[in-house]
Design an enzyme around this catalytic site. Structure first.
Site, PDB file in Angstrom:
ATOM      1  CG  ASP A   1      -9.397   2.019  -0.499  1.00 22.04           C
ATOM      2  OD1 ASP A   1      -8.896   0.933  -0.844  1.00 22.04           O
ATOM      3  OD2 ASP A   1      -8.901   2.752   0.367  1.00 22.04           O
TER       4      ASP A   1
ATOM      5  CG  ASP B   1      -2.272   0.587   0.970  1.00 19.36           C
ATOM      6  OD1 ASP B   1      -2.369   1.463   0.088  1.00 19.36           O
ATOM      7  OD2 ASP B   1      -3.238   0.204   1.660  1.00 19.36           O
TER       8      ASP B   1
HETATM    9  C1  GLA Z   1      -5.779   1.648   2.097  1.00 24.09           C
HETATM   10  C2  GLA Z   1      -6.141   0.505   1.184  1.00 24.09           C
HETATM   11  C3  GLA Z   1      -7.226  -0.332   1.808  1.00 24.09           C
HETATM   12  C4  GLA Z   1      -6.744  -0.856   3.133  1.00 24.09           C
HETATM   13  C5  GLA Z   1      -6.294   0.283   4.019  1.00 24.09           C
HETATM   14  C6  GLA Z   1      -5.618  -0.217   5.262  1.00 24.09           C
HETATM   15  O1  GLA Z   1      -6.814   2.538   2.224  1.00 24.09           O
HETATM   16  O2  GLA Z   1      -6.540   0.990  -0.068  1.00 24.09           O
HETATM   17  O3  GLA Z   1      -7.605  -1.385   0.960  1.00 24.09           O
HETATM   18  O4  GLA Z   1      -5.692  -1.754   2.901  1.00 24.09           O
HETATM   19  O5  GLA Z   1      -5.369   1.140   3.364  1.00 24.09           O
HETATM   20  O6  GLA Z   1      -5.200   0.802   6.069  1.00 24.09           O
END
Ligand code: GLA
Length: 742
Positions: free
Chosen positions: A531, A466
């Site tokens: 997301d 990430d």
């Molecule tokens: C980001 C990612 C999510 C999740 C969160 C965890 O927002 O896109 O899918 O993994 O971080 O903190």
């Protein structure tokens, strides 16, 4: 008349023609639909060189500079130059006065290399331009070499286009993408009138509000037909894309890395190379462009060792469960074990433990940088859970965010100087975190060691990597802007990890879709496209994504309902049918489902498993019936060596049809499938688990009953031209059809 040579490259559907002379940068003559006879046969190319065919108006310079592969500033070129440079404020004008070229052909790729020299500005440029004759993908990159004598001022590089290309003068619209967190890939269409259309990103990643790619459309362009251009910069950092209407009525396209002032300074003898511009042009509309991009992306994917020496190829993309929207930071081993057990029972193949597993990570305020398991949540480390997951027949995956550090972490307390910050300026956090200076060797060593320990001690087969904030205060150790070096440092670390652990797959995620590009593609095998798990939002995101990248690298999950990002409620069949478009996963607490719901989800998982080899390896088309009905279609991969006609034959087609909004006409517009061959006869049947369940007021509809029964047949011509009658579906309903050649 100056002697010039015509250079030409021909793909399956496109051709490029350049005019080369030894005293200047090559001039663009053509990039467009395939010329079936050699360009040399066309009289104007041989009888006249570019200059001889251009008129000069009385008030202009007698020297009229046409578009070249590398246009310089100020010596007859009044539009955006391909490079902007200076040495302490001097040597900013560029006009190449010597050129040579090399042409080569390896496999399917024809390459032209141009060596250009400007002896006055004391620079050399190497341009590499290669056309894949099977896929029509054109790659361009440019190297700039400072050839001034030792002791002269360094060369400041403010702009260096990876490529400068001509677009058909008829191009009237540019399609690019905007958006924000959890709602990426919103289509923007701008008219190409006068002046310059330009988009930049300065976030140190592509960002949610930009994608490093766009399409240039002629008035005839649509999804299936018409000359359409596509361009993309294969780079995970800053970028600029511009299209400019030139004074001669033409259009130039430039793409490259956006550079901060002083970011690239070349001492005498030094050189820099741009990222690659990936471009294509297709007479088959934006679907033709997408198919070329997919082929290019697939050629960059590495499924094992980076040098390809193990011959690893893609395995079936395993069904995921991701813990994020199921449990967030609330990690309890017994809950996770239960989640894993119930997931395995419905057919899940990979269990991904998301954020929350390392120390102090009860929310997003602390812990990033301390990459070892939280001793309270995981007293015996992650291995017991990973082994349980394996015992259940699944692979174990783990979330990490290596480039980041929370000020509230041991890493920051020990090494505050490792974070990008500017002395004297306030600390700027984003999601309570700072960005590490990825150009530093000590930072890279620390991160490599931590990842290596995790991957060595625990059977982790997959990392979700990430990156949850933009770069700001991006100043490196030497005091210069550090966007470029951070992106490069990110790649370098990925290369080290992939080299040490070649069979660990990696997903590129940046709060969803803020870092999606082909630059990172050799090191990752999946992108988290957004997301949002709201299926309706996802339709748009996924259509934007698959314009450039193929379905197998697009993470697509069945999320909770109501959707956590939008609050909208969608039925399971719709959520599952949307997730079928990519690398399928689940991202909610399946423990909350009753037995019937679980078996319903299991049937969708079974459907995914039965069609993934088609969706993930073949050709993809997007379509729009009108009245709020859209579709995606997938045909098995073709033999690239097939003749042009054979290559087009569709023997099997999976079509996913989605109604997005309530029906507006009494009859739903027909589903027209232009990729089908007229002379072929196709059987059409519905294959999703909802088959047999009547849509809204469809009972008297006889054709659909035949489709449900698998007895409907029609000619390719009828299906392409008139179309398949569709039932009255409610908003947010979907169905999956399969067509087979009879
Ligand atoms: C980001 C990612 C999510 C999740 C969160 C965890 O927002 O896109 O899918 O993994 O971080 O903190």
């Amino acid at each position: 008349m100056t002697t010039s040579i015509i250079l030409e490259l021909h793909g399956k559907h496109s051709s490029l023609v350049l005019e080369f002379s030894p005293s200047e940068a090559p001039l663009w003559r053509y990039w467009g639909k395939k010329l079936h006879s050699r360009a040399k046969m066309h009289a104007p190319y041989t009888l006249f060189n570019q200059r001889a065919a251009r008129s000069v108006q009385p008030t202009n310079l007698e020297f009229d500079q046409p578009l070249s592969t590398c246009v310089g500033l100020g010596l007859g070129w009044f539009s955006t130059p391909s490079l902007a440079i200076h040495r302490g404020g001097k040597d900013c004008f560029v006009q190449f006065n010597a050129a040579r070229y090399e042409q080569s052909h390896t496999g399917d790729v024809q390459t032209l290399m141009f060596h250009l020299t400007d002896s006055i500005a004391q620079i050399e440029v190497l341009q590499v331009l290669s056309l894949n004759t099977k896929t029509d993908v054109l790659l361009m990159k440019t190297t700039l070499h400072n050839i001034s004598p030792q002791g002269t001022e360094p060369l400041d590089v403010q702009w260096l286009a990876a490529g400068t290309l001509p677009l058909d003068t008829q191009c009237s619209t540019v399609q690019s993408y905007k958006g924000q967190w959890a709602n990426e890939f919103l289509v923007c269409r701008d008219a190409l009138l006068q002046g310059t259309w330009r988009r930049d990103t300065r976030r140190g990643r592509n960002g949610h509000d930009q994608f490093a790619g766009s399409l240039a459309l002629t008035p005839e362009s649509n999804l299936h037909h018409g000359l359409t251009y596509g361009m993309h910069l294969a780079w995970s950092g800053n970028h600029t894309q511009l299209i400019e209407r030139l004074p001669d009525g033409g259009l130039q396209l430039q793409m490259g890395e956006w550079l901060a002032p002083g970011e690239i300074r070349l001492a005498s003898g030094e050189q820099c190379t741009t990222p690659e511009l990936v471009a294509t042009c297709s007479p088959q509309g934006s679907n033709g462009v997408a198919q070329s991009f997919h082929a290019e992306a697939r050629s960059r994917l590495k499924w094992g060792k980076l040098d390809g020496s193990d011959g690893a190829t893609m395995r079936s993309r395993p069904v995921h469960i991701n813990t994020w929207e199921a449990i967030y930071f609330d990690h309890k081993p017994e809950v996770l074990l239960d989640l894993a057990t119930q997931s395995a029972a419905i057919g899940v193949e990979r269990f991904v433990l998301d954020d929350g597993w390392f120390p102090a990570r009860s929310d997003d305020h602390a812990g990033l940088g301390d990459w070892w398991p939280d001793a309270k949540k995981y007293p015996n480390g992650l291995k017991p859970l990973a082994l349980e997951v394996e015992r259940l027949g699944m692979e174990f995956g783990l979330w990490v965010e290596p480039e980041m550090v929370n000020p509230d972490s041991d890493l920051y307390r020990n090494h505050p100087d490792w974070a990008l910050q500017i002395n004297g300026r306030p600390m700027q956090t984003g999601r309570f975190q700072l960005v590490l200076d990825m150009a530093r060797r000590d930072v890279q060593d620390y991160l490599f060691e931590k990842m290596d320990v995790l991957l060595t001690e625990t059977p982790i087969k997959y990392l979700k990597w990430d990156m949850n904030r933009d770069l700001s205060a991006a100043i490196g150790q030497a005091g210069h802007a550090a966007y470029h070096s951070n992106s490069q440092g990110f790649y370098d670390l990925l290369i080290r990890i992939r080299t040490a652990h070649p069979h660990v797959e990696i997903e590129s995620c940046a709060s969803g879709g803020a870092r999606i590009d082909m630059g990172v593609l050799p090191y990752v095998q999946r992108y988290w496209a957004s997301d949002t798990n709201d299926a309706l939002s996802r339709i748009g995101v996924q259509r934007g994504f698959t314009q450039f990248l193929p379905p197998e690298v697009m993470g697509a999950h069945v999320g909770p309902t109501p959707a956590h990002t939008t609050g909208r409620t969608q039925a399971l069949p719709f959520r599952a049918a949307v997730a079928l478009q990519g690398h399928f996963g689940i991202e909610f607490d399946v423990r909350t489902m009753d037995t019937n719901e679980k078996s319903e989800l299991a049937t969708w998982i079974d459907l995914y498993k039965s069609i993934r080899h088609v969706v993930h390896e073949g050709r993809t088309w997007q379509g729009d019936c009108g009245d709020g009905v859209v579709w995606q279609a997938y045909a098995p991969k073709i033999d690239v060596d097939a003749t042009e006609d054979d290559g087009q034959i569709v023997r099997r087609l999976i079509v996913m049809v989605y109604r997005l909004v309530p029906i507006g006409h009494i009859q739903t517009p027909a589903l027209r499938l232009p990729m089908l061959q007229a002379e072929n006869q196709y059987n059409v049947r519905r294959i999703d688990p909802q088959a047999g369940k009547v849509f809204h007021h469809t009972s008297p509809y006889a054709v659909f009953s035949q489709i449900e029964a698998g007895t409907f047949e029609s000619s390719g011509e009828w299906l392409a031209q008139s179309g398949l009658p569709l039932p009255r579906m409610k908003a947010e309903q979907a169905m999956v059809l399969e067509l087979n050649l009879v």
